[in-house]
Design a protein around this motif. Structure first.
Motif, PDB file in Angstrom:
ATOM      1  N   ARG A 112     -22.112  20.894  -4.859  1.00 51.47           N
ATOM      2  CA  ARG A 112     -20.809  20.261  -4.604  1.00 51.47           C
ATOM      3  C   ARG A 112     -20.406  20.418  -3.138  1.00 51.47           C
ATOM      4  NH1 ARG A 112     -17.679  18.856  -9.021  1.00 51.47           N
ATOM      5  NH2 ARG A 112     -15.730  19.400  -7.986  1.00 51.47           N
ATOM      6  N   CYS A 113     -20.771  21.514  -2.514  1.00 50.98           N
ATOM      7  CA  CYS A 113     -20.508  21.685  -1.076  1.00 50.98           C
ATOM      8  C   CYS A 113     -21.377  20.733  -0.256  1.00 50.98           C
ATOM      9  CB  CYS A 113     -20.772  23.130  -0.659  1.00 50.98           C
ATOM     10  SG  CYS A 113     -19.503  24.312  -1.183  1.00 50.98           S
ATOM     11  N   LEU A 114     -22.643  20.579  -0.643  1.00 48.56           N
ATOM     12  CA  LEU A 114     -23.536  19.676   0.088  1.00 48.56           C
ATOM     13  C   LEU A 114     -23.057  18.231  -0.010  1.00 48.56           C
ATOM     14  CD1 LEU A 114     -27.086  21.057  -0.831  1.00 48.56           C
ATOM     15  CD2 LEU A 114     -25.814  21.379   1.292  1.00 48.56           C
ATOM     16  N   ASN A 115     -22.457  17.880  -1.155  1.00 47.04           N
ATOM     17  CA  ASN A 115     -21.969  16.511  -1.355  1.00 47.04           C
ATOM     18  C   ASN A 115     -20.511  16.332  -0.944  1.00 47.04           C
ATOM     19  OD1 ASN A 115     -23.985  14.626  -3.039  1.00 47.04           O
ATOM     20  ND2 ASN A 115     -24.357  16.766  -3.565  1.00 47.04           N
ATOM     21  N   PHE A 116     -19.930  17.372  -0.341  1.00 48.23           N
ATOM     22  CA  PHE A 116     -18.562  17.332   0.180  1.00 48.23           C
ATOM     23  C   PHE A 116     -17.535  17.060  -0.908  1.00 48.23           C
ATOM     24  CE2 PHE A 116     -21.514  16.478   3.583  1.00 48.23           C
ATOM     25  CZ  PHE A 116     -21.111  17.405   4.532  1.00 48.23           C
ATOM     26  N   ILE A 117     -17.879  17.486  -2.128  1.00 51.42           N
ATOM     27  CA  ILE A 117     -16.891  17.496  -3.206  1.00 51.42           C
ATOM     28  C   ILE A 117     -16.021  18.746  -3.052  1.00 51.42           C
ATOM     29  CG2 ILE A 117     -16.567  17.533  -5.717  1.00 51.42           C
ATOM     30  CD1 ILE A 117     -19.372  16.155  -5.874  1.00 51.42           C
ATOM     31  N   GLU A 118     -16.657  19.824  -2.572  1.00 56.59           N
ATOM     32  CA  GLU A 118     -15.946  21.044  -2.186  1.00 56.59           C
ATOM     33  C   GLU A 118     -16.150  21.260  -0.693  1.00 56.59           C
ATOM     34  OE1 GLU A 118     -14.090  22.652  -4.215  1.00 56.59           O
ATOM     35  OE2 GLU A 118     -14.837  22.124  -6.214  1.00 56.59           O
TER      36      GLU A 118
ATOM     37  N   LEU B 105     -29.305   5.896  -6.122  1.00 57.94           N
ATOM     38  CA  LEU B 105     -30.336   5.325  -5.246  1.00 57.94           C
ATOM     39  C   LEU B 105     -29.845   4.069  -4.524  1.00 57.94           C
ATOM     40  CD1 LEU B 105     -33.442   5.678  -7.594  1.00 57.94           C
ATOM     41  CD2 LEU B 105     -33.094   6.868  -5.419  1.00 57.94           C
ATOM     42  N   ALA B 106     -28.874   3.365  -5.104  1.00 58.68           N
ATOM     43  CA  ALA B 106     -28.396   2.105  -4.528  1.00 58.68           C
ATOM     44  C   ALA B 106     -27.796   2.293  -3.130  1.00 58.68           C
ATOM     45  CB  ALA B 106     -27.364   1.466  -5.456  1.00 58.68           C
ATOM     46  N   MET B 107     -27.344   3.511  -2.833  1.00 52.64           N
ATOM     47  CA  MET B 107     -26.765   3.766  -1.511  1.00 52.64           C
ATOM     48  C   MET B 107     -27.794   4.282  -0.508  1.00 52.64           C
ATOM     49  SD  MET B 107     -23.712   2.732  -1.538  1.00 52.64           S
ATOM     50  CE  MET B 107     -23.153   3.446   0.009  1.00 52.64           C
ATOM     51  N   HIS B 108     -29.063   4.334  -0.920  1.00 50.35           N
ATOM     52  CA  HIS B 108     -30.157   4.771  -0.039  1.00 50.35           C
ATOM     53  C   HIS B 108     -29.834   6.097   0.661  1.00 50.35           C
ATOM     54  CE1 HIS B 108     -32.357   0.978  -0.549  1.00 50.35           C
ATOM     55  NE2 HIS B 108     -31.162   0.412  -0.559  1.00 50.35           N
ATOM     56  N   PRO B 109     -29.520   7.129  -0.108  1.00 51.36           N
ATOM     57  CA  PRO B 109     -29.184   8.415   0.519  1.00 51.36           C
ATOM     58  C   PRO B 109     -30.405   9.075   1.146  1.00 51.36           C
ATOM     59  CG  PRO B 109     -29.426   8.696  -1.840  1.00 51.36           C
ATOM     60  CD  PRO B 109     -29.538   7.213  -1.585  1.00 51.36           C
ATOM     61  N   ASP B 110     -30.166   9.947   2.111  1.00 56.68           N
ATOM     62  CA  ASP B 110     -31.257  10.746   2.670  1.00 56.68           C
ATOM     63  C   ASP B 110     -31.793  11.718   1.629  1.00 56.68           C
ATOM     64  OD1 ASP B 110     -31.343   9.967   5.574  1.00 56.68           O
ATOM     65  OD2 ASP B 110     -29.247  10.578   5.458  1.00 56.68           O
ATOM     66  N   ILE B 111     -30.882  12.265   0.828  1.00 57.88           N
ATOM     67  CA  ILE B 111     -31.247  13.302  -0.140  1.00 57.88           C
ATOM     68  C   ILE B 111     -30.579  12.995  -1.469  1.00 57.88           C
ATOM     69  CG2 ILE B 111     -31.169  15.794  -0.654  1.00 57.88           C
ATOM     70  CD1 ILE B 111     -30.690  16.011   2.538  1.00 57.88           C
ATOM     71  N   LEU B 112     -31.372  12.996  -2.532  1.00 52.49           N
ATOM     72  CA  LEU B 112     -30.860  12.759  -3.871  1.00 52.49           C
ATOM     73  C   LEU B 112     -30.670  14.111  -4.562  1.00 52.49           C
ATOM     74  CD1 LEU B 112     -30.169  10.408  -5.788  1.00 52.49           C
ATOM     75  CD2 LEU B 112     -32.556  10.434  -6.550  1.00 52.49           C
ATOM     76  N   CYS B 113     -29.474  14.355  -5.094  1.00 61.05           N
ATOM     77  CA  CYS B 113     -29.140  15.642  -5.701  1.00 61.05           C
ATOM     78  C   CYS B 113     -28.900  15.465  -7.199  1.00 61.05           C
ATOM     79  CB  CYS B 113     -27.886  16.234  -5.056  1.00 61.05           C
ATOM     80  SG  CYS B 113     -28.030  16.535  -3.287  1.00 61.05           S
ATOM     81  N   PHE B 114     -29.467  16.372  -7.979  1.00 58.19           N
ATOM     82  CA  PHE B 114     -29.296  16.355  -9.431  1.00 58.19           C
ATOM     83  C   PHE B 114     -28.677  17.668  -9.879  1.00 58.19           C
ATOM     84  CE2 PHE B 114     -32.781  13.490  -8.584  1.00 58.19           C
ATOM     85  CZ  PHE B 114     -32.627  12.450  -9.493  1.00 58.19           C
ATOM     86  N   ASP B 115     -27.580  17.591 -10.617  1.00 51.89           N
ATOM     87  CA  ASP B 115     -26.949  18.794 -11.163  1.00 51.89           C
ATOM     88  C   ASP B 115     -27.244  18.884 -12.659  1.00 51.89           C
ATOM     89  OD1 ASP B 115     -25.473  21.062 -11.588  1.00 51.89           O
ATOM     90  OD2 ASP B 115     -23.525  20.060 -11.516  1.00 51.89           O
ATOM     91  N   GLU B 116     -28.297  19.627 -12.994  1.00 49.48           N
ATOM     92  CA  GLU B 116     -28.719  19.799 -14.388  1.00 49.48           C
ATOM     93  C   GLU B 116     -28.726  18.455 -15.126  1.00 49.48           C
ATOM     94  OE1 GLU B 116     -26.918  23.099 -16.397  1.00 49.48           O
ATOM     95  OE2 GLU B 116     -26.916  24.344 -14.611  1.00 49.48           O
ATOM     96  N   PRO B 117     -29.575  17.537 -14.693  1.00 49.45           N
ATOM     97  CA  PRO B 117     -29.500  16.153 -15.181  1.00 49.45           C
ATOM     98  C   PRO B 117     -29.843  15.973 -16.652  1.00 49.45           C
ATOM     99  CG  PRO B 117     -31.482  16.486 -13.870  1.00 49.45           C
ATOM    100  CD  PRO B 117     -30.648  17.713 -13.701  1.00 49.45           C
ATOM    101  N   THR B 118     -30.431  16.988 -17.291  1.00 51.06           N
ATOM    102  CA  THR B 118     -30.798  16.826 -18.699  1.00 51.06           C
ATOM    103  C   THR B 118     -29.995  17.727 -19.636  1.00 51.06           C
ATOM    104  OG1 THR B 118     -32.566  18.482 -18.522  1.00 51.06           O
ATOM    105  CG2 THR B 118     -33.166  16.186 -18.099  1.00 51.06           C
ATOM    106  N   SER B 119     -29.081  18.527 -19.105  1.00 52.70           N
ATOM    107  CA  SER B 119     -28.426  19.528 -19.947  1.00 52.70           C
ATOM    108  C   SER B 119     -27.473  18.919 -20.973  1.00 52.70           C
ATOM    109  CB  SER B 119     -27.671  20.544 -19.087  1.00 52.70           C
ATOM    110  OG  SER B 119     -26.626  19.921 -18.387  1.00 52.70           O
ATOM    111  N   ALA B 120     -27.007  17.684 -20.725  1.00 44.97           N
ATOM    112  CA  ALA B 120     -26.095  17.037 -21.684  1.00 44.97           C
ATOM    113  C   ALA B 120     -26.848  16.141 -22.665  1.00 44.97           C
ATOM    114  CB  ALA B 120     -25.050  16.217 -20.941  1.00 44.97           C
ATOM    115  N   LEU B 121     -28.179  16.182 -22.612  1.00 44.34           N
ATOM    116  CA  LEU B 121     -28.986  15.268 -23.431  1.00 44.34           C
ATOM    117  C   LEU B 121     -29.627  15.979 -24.614  1.00 44.34           C
ATOM    118  CD1 LEU B 121     -30.901  13.377 -20.582  1.00 44.34           C
ATOM    119  CD2 LEU B 121     -28.798  12.671 -21.742  1.00 44.34           C
TER     120      LEU B 121
END
Length: 253
Positions: free
Chosen positions: A47-53, A163-179
């Motif tokens: 969240r800090c890397l994505n400037f949410i915090e 991916l549509a925004m062509h980011p330099d870095i793609l971040c995943f926060d536990e992408p399967t934990s809700a599945l």
């Protein structure tokens, strides 16, 4: 030059110090997985890397450009909204609970940000959204709303949206934990294919076998610090630190 440099990031909420000085770097095309117990600070770091915090201390640089330096903040720790928006463009965030807009179709969810930010015309954004959803195996679901999709399908839409925004870095926060377990595989397959195409990624995950196989580097966090980091297979198979061994032993049971 590293694509990402993180130096001495610290973050606390009220009196709880969640990040106690996190430093690491990564190269373009590299996959870094962050593992550790719940409450170790993994999600707060993302969240800090994505400037949410906003970090309390530290420096974040992408491609040699300093995006954030806490030393330059005013005393009220305020970051201009425009700066935050620009900084976020370097990162694509895929959340644990998808965070799709329920009132928009899969296609509209993916095309929305490029259109709103005027990165592309609406027609261009929708053309690329169709291509991305096709890559996600969702060519027959583009007109569906989130509630009409399974959790795995929703998460694949969320990946396409990032991916549509062509980011330099793609971040995943536990992408399967809700599945559900049977839906986890389809999302991991997409992430694996992104790794094979050398997409730069940071993945917070509890899927140890997946992290071992898909990552170049693994970072183990414990109580707000990095206690061990190194080659993915080496760290999982032969951890050097006792705390890492304890964690891996517990999660394997």
């Amino acid at each position: 030059m590293s694509i990402l440099e993180v130096k001495d990031i610290k973050k606390k909420f009220e009196n709880t110090e969640v990040l106690k000085g996190i430093s690491f770097s990564m190269e373009e095309g590299q996959v870094v997985s962050i593992i550790g117990s719940s409450g170790s600070g993994k999600t707060t770091l993302l969240r800090c890397l994505n400037f949410i915090e906003t970090p309390d201390e530290g420096i974040i640089s992408v491609r040699g450009k300093e995006l954030f330096n806490a030393a330059n903040l005013s005393s009220d720790k305020h970051v201009r909204e425009e700066d935050i928006r620009q900084n976020r463009l370097h990162f694509g965030m895929v959340f644990q609970h998808f965070n799709l807009f329920p009132q928009y179709t899969a296609l509209e969810n993916v095309a929305l940000a490029p259109t709103l930010l005027k990165v592309k015309t609406e027609d261009e954004a929708k053309k690329e959204a169709r291509e991305l959803l096709d890559k996600m195996g969702l060519s027959d679901r583009m007109g569906n709303y989130p509630h009409q999709l399974s959790g795995g399908q929703q998460q694949r839409v969320a990946i396409a949206r990032a991916l549509a925004m062509h980011p330099d870095i793609l971040c995943f926060d536990e992408p399967t934990s809700a599945l559900d377990p049977e839906l986890t595989g389809e999302v991991l397959k997409v992430i694996r294919s992104l790794a094979e195409s050398h997409t730069t990624m940071i993945i917070v995950t509890h899927e140890m076998n997946f992290a071992r196989d898909v990552s170049d580097t693994i970072i183990f966090m414990d109580q707000g610090v990095i206690t061990e980091q190194g080659d993915a297979k080496e760290l999982i198979d032969h951890p050097k630190m006792e705390r890492t061994r304890q964690f891996l032993s517990a999660i394997a049971k």
